[in-house]
Design an enzyme around this catalytic site. Structure first.
Site, short mmCIF file in Angstrom:
data_model
loop_
_atom_site.label_atom_id
_atom_site.label_comp_id
_atom_site.label_asym_id
_atom_site.label_seq_id
_atom_site.Cartn_x
_atom_site.Cartn_y
_atom_site.Cartn_z
N HIS A 87 29.09 33.29 31.24
CA HIS A 87 28.85 34.38 32.18
C HIS A 87 30.14 35.12 32.49
O HIS A 87 30.19 36.35 32.45
CB HIS A 87 28.21 33.84 33.47
N ASP A 117 39.55 64.48 18.71
CA ASP A 117 39.07 63.10 18.56
C ASP A 117 40.19 62.18 19.02
O ASP A 117 41.22 62.64 19.53
CB ASP A 117 38.69 62.80 17.10
N TRP A 152 35.86 30.37 32.61
CA TRP A 152 36.43 31.49 31.85
C TRP A 152 37.95 31.44 31.80
O TRP A 152 38.58 32.05 30.94
CB TRP A 152 35.93 32.83 32.40
N SER A 182 40.60 43.73 19.57
CA SER A 182 39.81 44.93 19.84
C SER A 182 40.43 45.76 20.96
O SER A 182 40.66 46.96 20.82
CB SER A 182 38.38 44.52 20.20
N SER A 183 40.73 45.10 22.08
CA SER A 183 41.29 45.82 23.23
C SER A 183 42.67 46.37 22.92
O SER A 183 43.02 47.48 23.33
CB SER A 183 41.41 44.89 24.43
N HIS A 266 45.86 38.52 35.84
CA HIS A 266 45.88 39.42 36.99
C HIS A 266 45.89 40.89 36.59
O HIS A 266 45.10 41.66 37.11
CB HIS A 266 46.94 39.11 38.03
N GLU A 268 44.52 41.97 34.10
CA GLU A 268 43.13 42.15 33.66
C GLU A 268 42.24 42.64 34.81
O GLU A 268 41.34 43.45 34.61
CB GLU A 268 42.61 40.82 33.09
N TYR A 270 43.10 44.61 37.13
CA TYR A 270 43.30 46.05 37.28
C TYR A 270 42.83 46.81 36.05
O TYR A 270 42.46 47.99 36.15
CB TYR A 270 44.77 46.34 37.61
N SER A 281 37.00 59.01 41.31
CA SER A 281 37.70 60.25 41.69
C SER A 281 36.94 61.48 41.19
O SER A 281 36.76 62.45 41.92
CB SER A 281 39.12 60.26 41.11
N HIS A 315 49.53 34.16 42.48
CA HIS A 315 48.66 34.00 43.65
C HIS A 315 47.33 33.36 43.26
O HIS A 315 46.55 33.01 44.13
CB HIS A 315 48.47 35.33 44.41
N HIS A 316 47.09 33.24 41.95
CA HIS A 316 45.93 32.46 41.50
C HIS A 316 46.25 30.97 41.45
O HIS A 316 45.39 30.18 41.09
CB HIS A 316 45.49 32.93 40.11
N THR A 341 46.41 50.87 47.02
CA THR A 341 44.95 50.85 47.03
C THR A 341 44.43 51.63 48.23
O THR A 341 43.44 52.36 48.14
CB THR A 341 44.43 49.40 47.06
N LYS A 344 44.37 55.25 47.53
CA LYS A 344 43.18 55.66 46.79
C LYS A 344 42.01 55.90 47.73
O LYS A 344 41.37 56.96 47.71
CB LYS A 344 42.78 54.60 45.76
N ARG A 463 33.15 26.12 43.93
CA ARG A 463 32.51 26.88 42.87
C ARG A 463 32.17 25.96 41.70
O ARG A 463 32.67 24.84 41.61
CB ARG A 463 33.42 28.01 42.41
#
Lengths: 539, 302
Positions: A87, A117, A152, A182-183, A266, A268, A270, A281, A315-316, A341, A344, A463
């Site tokens: 998941h 293109d 994950w 790919s990314s 981390h 990731e 963002y 926006s 911080h994780h 943030t 924004k 969890r």
């Protein structure tokens, strides 16, 4: 802001081909060997719909199991862990990223900057098919043996050869490699495109915010993905070739993997939310009929978020093995992200201020995004406190927090983008009533699912538990009911897709009117196979 | 060296403790379940943190309220602002859109004010980090080792006191025990004393998580992590494994029996003489009928 010339011959049903170079491409040539950014974008969005469906079905299975304590839908702990792992991986790598970056990014970045293109069309094709290969691998990782059950985050030693024997974990690890390639190729392509192929007159400081968001995201990907690839390679070596990078018995350290993983993980976060910021926006500006407030602040806020996002990873790991002084640093650095943030959020509201707001479906999703993202941001501030994280780490408060920013942040922005652009992509408008119904049912469903999880977390529910103490029954039941509502709401989305593709209605170039000012609104709907016959000039 | 309680000895420890309690405290706070003792467990429809069982959890509770009230203010302000904008500037009430896209003053304000709010949060927050890290001068140290899927407790100051703790399986739950939280051999600790935990693992990562005491650390193989607590009140406290560790991740809870120091010392003496050397996984606690009878007799006069 924009001016362009084009002919309108492409308004027929076969609009894509009427503008194409030469003959109609065959189905195989068009969809399997595509080098066209719009077709590849469509492929990415299709992949994202499939990914979201698979990931969503997995979440429904989980919520059904958790509806009652001692439930018997998933009785094996290994199966449960495999579902949890798949998941997470699928929603991140095969739903959110393909939808936001590969899908909308491919479709609209070249169009918005006036490029014909992407810079490397064949690389673009390759990058999509690596995603598909990765998806096959991650599904093998779910179904082979007892599945990959390390979560994950793939922390060793649980996924080393001793505790996760069998081929499933190797498939999941290789799927990360494939989706990473790919990314990475996609990111290189976006950077090359945005930096080199903007139409004359479109300086970086005139570039639409969605392109800014994709540019920053692409840099994050280029810097973060190789670190993940290194960590995953080391895991594969530990599993199969007897190295001991993460094996204490061989001088290695499991904590090293956590550092490497979150140095990717981390940013990731963002990577998943910056393109969402870009879409919001555009939607807010369009439906307020006002240009975005504080454009430069908005662009550079994303740059700052991207930069600071790289120096907050531990911080994780507040309850893992890091020193006390490190905790202080990582807490302060994390809290600082709240400032850009905040820029924004306040700028979106300031954009609406004095505007003439129309509550069309994309705007509803955007407003929902802002409201729920603020709640998810507030709990993020709570969790950034290392002292509080000692209580809340890995419990349902965290689950609630990151689903508020992802399930309601990224997903809401994806739906906002879908309803905003589906007319431009397909040539047909979505049915407004059903779009609004989809929004309201989904809004109620996800809030009912995730808000009670704050309480479960405060009460101390960990969890990744298939069965829990009876005291957690009440809020889990409410949460599962909410999940059923959002599941049903997703069926409305499929009905809307059906309505869009069977619609006979033809749309104008700019069906949103004066509020929509970026270049994609200057070309026909659907956008022709070849976007710009002449180079648009930006004044 | 790992020892396990022989189930036949359980009744004896109950008898010993109940006897010592009878004249020491008058409250039956025994290592095994006592019906009238204080129990700090999660309850259904709970909406806040557990009742603090330690000064650390009390500090966490305080900071949580502090930060959450500030953030509630922020969320409330933004929500009201958003609601006002949506009502005041919708297409019906404001058909002609304005053109203002810059205002330096307001942009400076929404950078400076959030920064100040963060400063207000960060000061007590950093104090809490150092408070939580202060494991100096403990009364005693317990080494906690995570295994798939049980905990092992080694009392460092007591030579040879090292035993395992398994969850009571769902089909063997007895009245007074909590499904998925109760264990066969709880961790027995004295109240009012500073206890240092040294946390590690023998296999994969685990999470040593005691919500009502505010303690949480990963159990990492090859690494010793430290935390500490002072339990303020005799009673039963619960925790769970909080880092995914395989198929039995949800089946390795932590149960703590906090007892007055004298009872703790009595229990240690008992445990040292009666825990049988046994490195095999312990069987869940099932008292033979005769032992149950003995236990009930021992407890009833207290």
């Amino acid at each position: 802001m924009s001016s362009t010339t084009h002919d309108h011959d492409g308004h027929g049903h076969d609009g894509h081909d009427a503008h194409g170079h030469g003959a109609h491409p065959s189905f195989v040539r068009r969809w399997l060997m595509s080098t066209n950014h719009k077709d590849i974008g469509t492929l990415y969005i299709t992949a994202a719909v499939i990914g979201a469906t698979v990931g969503g079905v997995l979440s429904m299975i989980m919520r059904l199991q958790l509806m009652y304590p001692h439930n018997d839908i998933v009785t094996s702990g290994s199966t449960w862990n495999a579902i949890v792992t798949a998941h997470g991986l699928i929603m991140i790598f095969w739903f959110v990223m393909p939808a936001l970056v590969g899908g909308f990014g491919n479709w609209f970045v070249p169009m918005m900057i006036g490029a014909p293109d992407m810079a490397f069309p064949r690389l673009n094709n390759m990058s999509f098919w690596f995603l598909v290969m990765g998806f096959i691998f991650v599904m093998l990782g779910l179904f082979l043996d007892s599945g990959t059950g390390a979560g994950w985050t793939l922390y060793p030693p649980l996924d080393n050869a001793k505790y996760s024997p069998g081929i499933a974990t190797d498939f999941s690890l290789f799927s990360i490699h494939l989706v990473g390639i790919s990314s990475l190729l996609g990111a290189i392509n976006f950077i090359a495109t945005i930096l080199n192929m903007r139409a004359p007159g479109m300086t970086l400081h005139k570039m639409p915010l969605f392109c800014w968001s994709i540019l920053v995201t692409a840099f994050l990907l280029v810097l973060a993905i190789p670190v993940l690839a290194g960590a995953v390679t080391m895991l594969i070596m530990d599993r199969n070739f007897g190295t001991s990078f993460f094996e204490p018995s061989g001088g290695g350290d499991p904590v090293l993997f956590q550092h490497l993983f979150w140095f990717f993980g981390h940013p990731e976060v963002y990577i998943m939310i910056l393109p969402a910021f870009g879409i919001i926006s555009h939607v807010v500006s369009t439906f307020s009929r006002k240009p975005i407030f504080g454009y430069l602040g908005m662009a550079y806020a994303m740059v700052v978020i991207g930069f600071v996002g790289f120096v907050v990873w531990a911080h994780h790991m507040f309850v893992s093995a890091i020193s006390t002084d490190s905790k202080v640093y990582f807490e302060v650095a994390t809290l600082i992200i709240a400032v850009p943030t905040g820029i924004k959020v306040f700028s979106w509201i300031a954009t609406m201020w004095g505007g003439s707001i129309e509550f069309k479906t994309p705007m509803l999703w955007a407003i929902g995004f802002i409201f729920l993202f603020v709640i998810g941001g507030a709990t993020g501030i709570v969790l950034a406190n290392a002292g509080l994280d000692q209580e809340l780490h890995n419990d349902y408060f965290l689950i609630a927090h990151f689903h508020y920013v992802l399930s309601m942040g990224a997903a809401f922005a994806i739906f906002a983008g879908f309803y905003y652009w589906i007319g431009k992509m397909s040539g047909h408008q979505y049915p407004e009533f059903w779009g609004k119904l989809h929004f309201w049912t989904f809004f109620i469903g996800v809030n009912l699912t995730f808000f009670p999880q704050h309480f479960l977390g405060l009460a101390g529910m960990p969890r990744r538990y298939p069965d829990y103490a009876d005291a957690f029954a009440g809020w889990n039941f409410v949460s599962s009911v909410g999940a059923m509502i959002s599941g049903a709401s997703s069926l409305i989305f499929f009905y809307i897709l059906y309505r869009v593709f069977t619609s006979k209605e033809q749309l104008a170039d700019n069906y949103w009117g004066e509020g929509a000012t970026t270049l994609e609104w200057a070309v026909p709907s659907p956008a022709p196979h070849h976007t710009f016959e002449d180079v648009p000039v930006i004044r | 060296m790992k020892r396990n309680m022989g189930s036949a000895g359980i009744a004896v420890v109950l008898a010993v403790l109940a006897g010592s309690l009878a004249h020491a405290q008058g409250v039956a706070a025994t290592p095994t379940a006592a019906a009238n003792a204080y129990v700090n467990a999660p309850h259904n429809w709970e909406m806040w943190l557990p009742t603090p069982g330690s000064p650390m959890e009390a500090s966490i509770d305080w900071l949580m309220r502090y930060v959450l009230w500030i953030m509630a203010g922020v969320v409330g302000f933004v929500t009201l602002l958003l609601a006002y904008v949506l009502l005041r500037f919708n297409a019906k009430r404001n058909p002609i859109a304005g053109h203002v896209t810059h205002n330096t003053l307001i942009e400076v304000i929404w950078i400076v004010v959030p920064t100040l709010l963060l400063a207000v949060i960060v000061v007590p927050s950093i104090n809490l980090i150092y408070y939580e890290a202060d494991t100096a001068n403990p009364y005693m140290t317990v080494t906690v080792t995570g295994h798939q899927w049980y905990w092992e407790y080694n009392y460092n100051g007591v030579q040879g006191l090292d035993y395992t703790s398994y969850m009571v399986p769902d089909d063997q739950i007895k009245p007074g025990e909590l499904r998925r939280l109760s264990v066969d051999h709880p961790l027995v600790l004295p109240v009012g004393k500073k206890i240092k935990f040294v946390i590690t693992s023998s296999d994969v990562l685990h999470g040593f998580y005691l919500p009502s005491l505010g303690v949480q650390r990963y159990a990492i193989p090859g690494t010793n992590q430290e935390s500490w607590t002072i339990i303020t009140k005799p009673g039963t406290y619960y925790g769970q494994c909080n880092q995914i560790c395989g198929a039995g991740h949800d089946a390795m809870p932590i149960e703590i029996k906090a007892v007055p120091l004298a009872d703790y010392q009595a229990w240690v003496k008992y445990a040292l003489t009666n825990y049988t050397e046994n490195t095999a996984p312990s069987s869940p606690l099932i008292l033979p009928a005769s032992a149950q009878k003995l236990a009930s007799i021992a407890l009833s006069p207290g």
